[in-house]
Scaffold this motif. Structure first.
Motif, PDB file in Angstrom:
ATOM      1  N   LYS A  91      12.955   6.111  17.064  1.00 50.09           N
ATOM      2  CA  LYS A  91      13.184   5.033  18.024  1.00 50.09           C
ATOM      3  C   LYS A  91      12.744   3.702  17.429  1.00 50.09           C
ATOM      4  O   LYS A  91      11.817   3.626  16.631  1.00 50.09           O
ATOM      5  CB  LYS A  91      12.416   5.300  19.312  1.00 50.09           C
ATOM      6  CG  LYS A  91      12.968   6.488  20.101  1.00 50.09           C
ATOM      7  CD  LYS A  91      12.174   6.735  21.360  1.00 50.09           C
ATOM      8  CE  LYS A  91      12.742   7.861  22.175  1.00 50.09           C
ATOM      9  NZ  LYS A  91      12.986   9.108  21.486  1.00 50.09           N
ATOM     10  N   SER A  92      13.398   2.648  17.897  1.00 45.17           N
ATOM     11  CA  SER A  92      13.001   1.295  17.507  1.00 45.17           C
ATOM     12  C   SER A  92      11.830   0.849  18.383  1.00 45.17           C
ATOM     13  O   SER A  92      11.548   1.455  19.420  1.00 45.17           O
ATOM     14  CB  SER A  92      14.174   0.329  17.681  1.00 45.17           C
ATOM     15  OG  SER A  92      14.455   0.150  19.062  1.00 45.17           O
ATOM     16  N   ILE A  93      11.197  -0.226  17.976  1.00 47.38           N
ATOM     17  CA  ILE A  93      10.103  -0.787  18.770  1.00 47.38           C
ATOM     18  C   ILE A  93      10.612  -1.165  20.154  1.00 47.38           C
ATOM     19  O   ILE A  93       9.963  -0.888  21.167  1.00 47.38           O
ATOM     20  CB  ILE A  93       9.490  -2.012  18.055  1.00 47.38           C
ATOM     21  CG1 ILE A  93       8.868  -1.587  16.730  1.00 47.38           C
ATOM     22  CG2 ILE A  93       8.460  -2.702  18.944  1.00 47.38           C
ATOM     23  CD1 ILE A  93       8.522  -2.728  15.802  1.00 47.38           C
ATOM     24  N   LYS A  94      11.795  -1.761  20.217  1.00 44.02           N
ATOM     25  CA  LYS A  94      12.377  -2.179  21.499  1.00 44.02           C
ATOM     26  C   LYS A  94      12.616  -0.975  22.416  1.00 44.02           C
ATOM     27  O   LYS A  94      12.327  -1.032  23.613  1.00 44.02           O
ATOM     28  CB  LYS A  94      13.698  -2.939  21.254  1.00 44.02           C
ATOM     29  CG  LYS A  94      14.301  -3.521  22.510  1.00 44.02           C
ATOM     30  CD  LYS A  94      13.448  -4.658  23.025  1.00 44.02           C
ATOM     31  CE  LYS A  94      14.085  -5.330  24.211  1.00 44.02           C
ATOM     32  NZ  LYS A  94      13.137  -6.230  24.872  1.00 44.02           N
ATOM     33  N   GLN A  95      13.108   0.133  21.857  1.00 43.11           N
ATOM     34  CA  GLN A  95      13.334   1.337  22.661  1.00 43.11           C
ATOM     35  C   GLN A  95      12.019   1.883  23.215  1.00 43.11           C
ATOM     36  O   GLN A  95      11.952   2.290  24.377  1.00 43.11           O
ATOM     37  CB  GLN A  95      14.034   2.413  21.823  1.00 43.11           C
ATOM     38  CG  GLN A  95      15.464   2.085  21.498  1.00 43.11           C
ATOM     39  CD  GLN A  95      16.050   3.041  20.482  1.00 43.11           C
ATOM     40  OE1 GLN A  95      15.422   3.396  19.493  1.00 43.11           O
ATOM     41  NE2 GLN A  95      17.297   3.451  20.734  1.00 43.11           N
TER      42      GLN A  95
ATOM     43  N   ARG B 254      18.270  -5.265  10.523  1.00 42.53           N
ATOM     44  CA  ARG B 254      17.042  -5.963  10.938  1.00 42.53           C
ATOM     45  C   ARG B 254      16.185  -5.115  11.868  1.00 42.53           C
ATOM     46  O   ARG B 254      15.174  -5.583  12.387  1.00 42.53           O
ATOM     47  CB  ARG B 254      17.414  -7.273  11.633  1.00 42.53           C
ATOM     48  CG  ARG B 254      18.060  -8.265  10.680  1.00 42.53           C
ATOM     49  CD  ARG B 254      18.366  -9.556  11.346  1.00 42.53           C
ATOM     50  NE  ARG B 254      17.156 -10.100  11.962  1.00 42.53           N
ATOM     51  CZ  ARG B 254      17.105 -11.174  12.708  1.00 42.53           C
ATOM     52  NH1 ARG B 254      18.196 -11.843  12.947  1.00 42.53           N
ATOM     53  NH2 ARG B 254      15.982 -11.586  13.232  1.00 42.53           N
ATOM     54  N   THR B 255      16.589  -3.863  12.080  1.00 43.87           N
ATOM     55  CA  THR B 255      15.881  -3.001  13.022  1.00 43.87           C
ATOM     56  C   THR B 255      15.125  -1.910  12.273  1.00 43.87           C
ATOM     57  O   THR B 255      15.667  -1.269  11.378  1.00 43.87           O
ATOM     58  CB  THR B 255      16.872  -2.345  14.012  1.00 43.87           C
ATOM     59  OG1 THR B 255      17.614  -3.378  14.651  1.00 43.87           O
ATOM     60  CG2 THR B 255      16.140  -1.521  15.046  1.00 43.87           C
ATOM     61  N   SER B 256      13.876  -1.738  12.657  1.00 41.10           N
ATOM     62  CA  SER B 256      13.057  -0.662  12.105  1.00 41.10           C
ATOM     63  C   SER B 256      13.024   0.493  13.090  1.00 41.10           C
ATOM     64  O   SER B 256      12.840   0.290  14.291  1.00 41.10           O
ATOM     65  CB  SER B 256      11.625  -1.151  11.861  1.00 41.10           C
ATOM     66  OG  SER B 256      11.607  -2.171  10.897  1.00 41.10           O
ATOM     67  N   PHE B 257      13.203   1.687  12.569  1.00 45.76           N
ATOM     68  CA  PHE B 257      13.147   2.900  13.380  1.00 45.76           C
ATOM     69  C   PHE B 257      11.940   3.712  12.944  1.00 45.76           C
ATOM     70  O   PHE B 257      11.676   3.868  11.744  1.00 45.76           O
ATOM     71  CB  PHE B 257      14.428   3.721  13.227  1.00 45.76           C
ATOM     72  CG  PHE B 257      15.629   3.049  13.800  1.00 45.76           C
ATOM     73  CD1 PHE B 257      15.953   3.204  15.140  1.00 45.76           C
ATOM     74  CD2 PHE B 257      16.438   2.234  13.014  1.00 45.76           C
ATOM     75  CE1 PHE B 257      17.058   2.569  15.690  1.00 45.76           C
ATOM     76  CE2 PHE B 257      17.546   1.595  13.552  1.00 45.76           C
ATOM     77  CZ  PHE B 257      17.857   1.761  14.891  1.00 45.76           C
TER      78      PHE B 257
END
Length: 139
Positions: free
Chosen positions: A34-38, A74-77
């Protein structure tokens, strides 16, 4: 991975993690990365939590070796390095080894004394382990 602050006065994952860390780990142990936003969105179901706070905690878990990260654009999982079961197994073994090193046979006696209800399967596994230890020492 070493968890240095075991909290005897807490329960569950809060023995190993702070409250927010434990909630984040529970979310990540549910399945896919999951991403930080999720993760933040899942946490917001309970109360409003700042994105930067979640990011900081997840990055600290990464630094501790508890999470791994994959970057896509640009997204870290993030995902846990170990399953929840593997993590608990590893940490309980380390805790037991530390107690045995420090207090020896007293720990075993106290563990056995704390078995208020005898689980026959557990008793059978203990007997098997003791038999294996005895056989190993005779050779």
């Amino acid at each position: 991975m070493n968890i240095n602050n075991f909290r005897f006065d807490q329960v569950g994952l809060n023995r190993f993690f702070g409250p927010l860390e434990a909630k984040i780990m529970d979310i990540l142990w549910e399945g896919s990365e999951k991403s930080i936003k999720q993760v933040q969105q899942r946490l917001e179901i309970e109360k409003s939590i700042n994105f930067n706070t979640v990011m900081t905690v997840m990055n600290r878990l990464l630094e501790k070796g508890i999470l791994q990260k994959r970057v896509e654009g640009r997204t870290s999982f993030f995902k846990p390095v170990k399953t929840k079961e593997e993590f608990i197994e590893e940490q309980s073994k380390k805790l037991t080894d530390n107690l045995l090193d420090e207090f020896g046979g007293l720990v075993v006696n106290h563990m056995l004394d704390s078995l208020t209800e005898v689980d026959q399967q557990l008793l059978n596994r203990l007997e098997e382990k003791i038999d294996q230890l005895k056989k190993g020492k005779k050779q």
